[in-house]
Design a protein around this motif. Structure first.
Motif, PDB file in Angstrom:
ATOM      1  N   GLU A  59       0.869  -1.172   0.000  1.00  0.00           N
ATOM      2  CA  GLU A  59       0.000   0.000   0.000  1.00  0.00           C
ATOM      3  C   GLU A  59       0.906   1.222   0.000  1.00  0.00           C
ATOM      4  N   HIS A  60       0.842   2.038  -1.038  1.00  0.00           N
ATOM      5  CA  HIS A  60       1.726   3.197  -1.107  1.00  0.00           C
ATOM      6  C   HIS A  60       1.396   4.230  -0.046  1.00  0.00           C
ATOM      7  N   GLY A  61       0.129   4.389   0.282  1.00  0.00           N
ATOM      8  CA  GLY A  61      -0.269   5.404   1.252  1.00  0.00           C
ATOM      9  C   GLY A  61       0.250   5.130   2.650  1.00  0.00           C
ATOM     10  N   THR A  62       0.231   3.883   3.068  1.00  0.00           N
ATOM     11  CA  THR A  62       0.670   3.521   4.422  1.00  0.00           C
ATOM     12  C   THR A  62       2.000   2.798   4.433  1.00  0.00           C
ATOM     13  N   ARG A  63       2.472   2.401   3.247  1.00  0.00           N
ATOM     14  CA  ARG A  63       3.716   1.633   3.082  1.00  0.00           C
ATOM     15  C   ARG A  63       3.659   0.284   3.802  1.00  0.00           C
ATOM     16  N   ARG A  64       2.484  -0.262   3.897  1.00  0.00           N
ATOM     17  CA  ARG A  64       2.321  -1.598   4.490  1.00  0.00           C
ATOM     18  C   ARG A  64       2.531  -2.652   3.419  1.00  0.00           C
ATOM     19  N   VAL A  65       3.173  -3.732   3.817  1.00  0.00           N
ATOM     20  CA  VAL A  65       3.404  -4.856   2.912  1.00  0.00           C
ATOM     21  C   VAL A  65       2.511  -6.008   3.348  1.00  0.00           C
ATOM     22  N   HIS A  66       1.797  -6.589   2.409  1.00  0.00           N
ATOM     23  CA  HIS A  66       0.907  -7.719   2.678  1.00  0.00           C
ATOM     24  C   HIS A  66       1.406  -8.924   1.894  1.00  0.00           C
ATOM     25  N   ILE A  67       1.716 -10.001   2.591  1.00  0.00           N
ATOM     26  CA  ILE A  67       2.061 -11.252   1.927  1.00  0.00           C
ATOM     27  C   ILE A  67       0.726 -11.926   1.602  1.00  0.00           C
ATOM     28  N   ALA A  68       0.411 -12.022   0.325  1.00  0.00           N
ATOM     29  CA  ALA A  68      -0.901 -12.525  -0.081  1.00  0.00           C
ATOM     30  C   ALA A  68      -0.919 -14.037  -0.218  1.00  0.00           C
ATOM     31  N   GLY A  69       0.210 -14.640  -0.580  1.00  0.00           N
ATOM     32  CA  GLY A  69       0.217 -16.077  -0.750  1.00  0.00           C
ATOM     33  C   GLY A  69       1.577 -16.597  -1.152  1.00  0.00           C
ATOM     34  N   VAL A  70       1.760 -17.894  -0.930  1.00  0.00           N
ATOM     35  CA  VAL A  70       2.992 -18.586  -1.301  1.00  0.00           C
ATOM     36  C   VAL A  70       2.591 -19.861  -2.028  1.00  0.00           C
ATOM     37  N   THR A  71       3.259 -20.141  -3.142  1.00  0.00           N
ATOM     38  CA  THR A  71       2.934 -21.334  -3.918  1.00  0.00           C
ATOM     39  C   THR A  71       4.176 -21.829  -4.657  1.00  0.00           C
ATOM     40  N   ARG A  72       4.121 -23.071  -5.079  1.00  0.00           N
ATOM     41  CA  ARG A  72       5.202 -23.614  -5.912  1.00  0.00           C
ATOM     42  C   ARG A  72       4.964 -23.352  -7.382  1.00  0.00           C
ATOM     43  N   HIS A  73       3.704 -23.168  -7.774  1.00  0.00           N
ATOM     44  CA  HIS A  73       3.357 -22.947  -9.178  1.00  0.00           C
ATOM     45  C   HIS A  73       2.402 -21.762  -9.276  1.00  0.00           C
ATOM     46  N   VAL A  74       2.852 -20.688  -9.870  1.00  0.00           N
ATOM     47  CA  VAL A  74       2.030 -19.487 -10.011  1.00  0.00           C
ATOM     48  C   VAL A  74       1.068 -19.665 -11.181  1.00  0.00           C
ATOM     49  N   THR A  75      -0.203 -19.420 -10.911  1.00  0.00           N
ATOM     50  CA  THR A  75      -1.218 -19.430 -11.972  1.00  0.00           C
ATOM     51  C   THR A  75      -2.039 -18.155 -11.866  1.00  0.00           C
ATOM     52  N   ALA A  76      -2.720 -17.805 -12.931  1.00  0.00           N
ATOM     53  CA  ALA A  76      -3.562 -16.609 -12.927  1.00  0.00           C
ATOM     54  C   ALA A  76      -4.711 -16.752 -11.932  1.00  0.00           C
ATOM     55  N   ALA A  77      -5.279 -17.940 -11.841  1.00  0.00           N
ATOM     56  CA  ALA A  77      -6.386 -18.158 -10.904  1.00  0.00           C
ATOM     57  C   ALA A  77      -5.921 -17.983  -9.462  1.00  0.00           C
ATOM     58  N   TRP A  78      -4.736 -18.485  -9.148  1.00  0.00           N
ATOM     59  CA  TRP A  78      -4.191 -18.342  -7.793  1.00  0.00           C
ATOM     60  C   TRP A  78      -3.945 -16.870  -7.458  1.00  0.00           C
ATOM     61  N   ALA A  79      -3.327 -16.133  -8.380  1.00  0.00           N
ATOM     62  CA  ALA A  79      -3.042 -14.718  -8.141  1.00  0.00           C
ATOM     63  C   ALA A  79      -4.324 -13.908  -7.989  1.00  0.00           C
ATOM     64  N   THR A  80      -5.327 -14.210  -8.809  1.00  0.00           N
ATOM     65  CA  THR A  80      -6.610 -13.515  -8.714  1.00  0.00           C
ATOM     66  C   THR A  80      -7.275 -13.776  -7.377  1.00  0.00           C
ATOM     67  N   GLN A  81      -7.267 -15.024  -6.926  1.00  0.00           N
ATOM     68  CA  GLN A  81      -7.876 -15.355  -5.647  1.00  0.00           C
ATOM     69  C   GLN A  81      -7.141 -14.685  -4.486  1.00  0.00           C
ATOM     70  N   CYS A  82      -5.816 -14.622  -4.568  1.00  0.00           N
ATOM     71  CA  CYS A  82      -5.041 -13.935  -3.521  1.00  0.00           C
ATOM     72  C   CYS A  82      -5.401 -12.452  -3.467  1.00  0.00           C
ATOM     73  N   ALA A  83      -5.552 -11.819  -4.625  1.00  0.00           N
ATOM     74  CA  ALA A  83      -5.922 -10.400  -4.667  1.00  0.00           C
ATOM     75  C   ALA A  83      -7.310 -10.182  -4.092  1.00  0.00           C
ATOM     76  N   ARG A  84      -8.249 -11.049  -4.427  1.00  0.00           N
ATOM     77  CA  ARG A  84      -9.608 -10.930  -3.876  1.00  0.00           C
ATOM     78  C   ARG A  84      -9.604 -11.093  -2.368  1.00  0.00           C
TER      79      ARG A  84
END
Length: 112
Positions: A72-97
């Motif tokens: 978050e640029h406004g607060t400079r907070r870092v959020h770890i959204a997820g960890v995986t061995r295989h990155v997929t678009a569905a995984w990244a989308t679900q992490c963002a949601r």
């Protein structure tokens, strides 16, 4: 060619500059900004900017894990959204949601 020499931009095939065409049409030029620096723009828009990136971590067992994180640029907070061995678009989308659902309503106002 005279318009181009005066700084009105490139001359097209008809011999007139685009700025001259807009002036004849009654469209005023855009106002000059007081500050054109990228830093000031980011500070003004910081509450609505959420940056995302992926980095990898190599484990002791010689396995590579990918970490999706948001800043978050406004607060400079870092959020770890997820960890995986295989990155997929569905995984990244679900992490963002999941991340956006977990943020307070006040922090998600400017995020689109």
């Amino acid at each position: 060619m005279r318009e181009a020499a005066r700084g009105n931009g490139p001359v097209d095939k008809t011999g007139t500059a685009p700025r001259a065409d807009f002036t004849h049409a009654g469209v005023d030029p855009a106002p000059q900004r007081t500050s054109r620096s990228w830093t000031r723009f980011l500070k003004a828009q910081a509450t609505g900017i959420l940056a995302v990136d992926v980095f990898h971590v190599d484990t002791v067992f010689l396995r590579r894990l990918f970490v999706l994180f948001f800043i978050e640029h406004g607060t400079r907070r870092v959020h770890i959204a997820g960890v995986t061995r295989h990155v997929t678009a569905a995984w990244a989308t679900q992490c963002a949601r999941t991340l956006l659902m977990g943020l307070d309503a006040t922090r998600t106002i400017g995020i689109r």
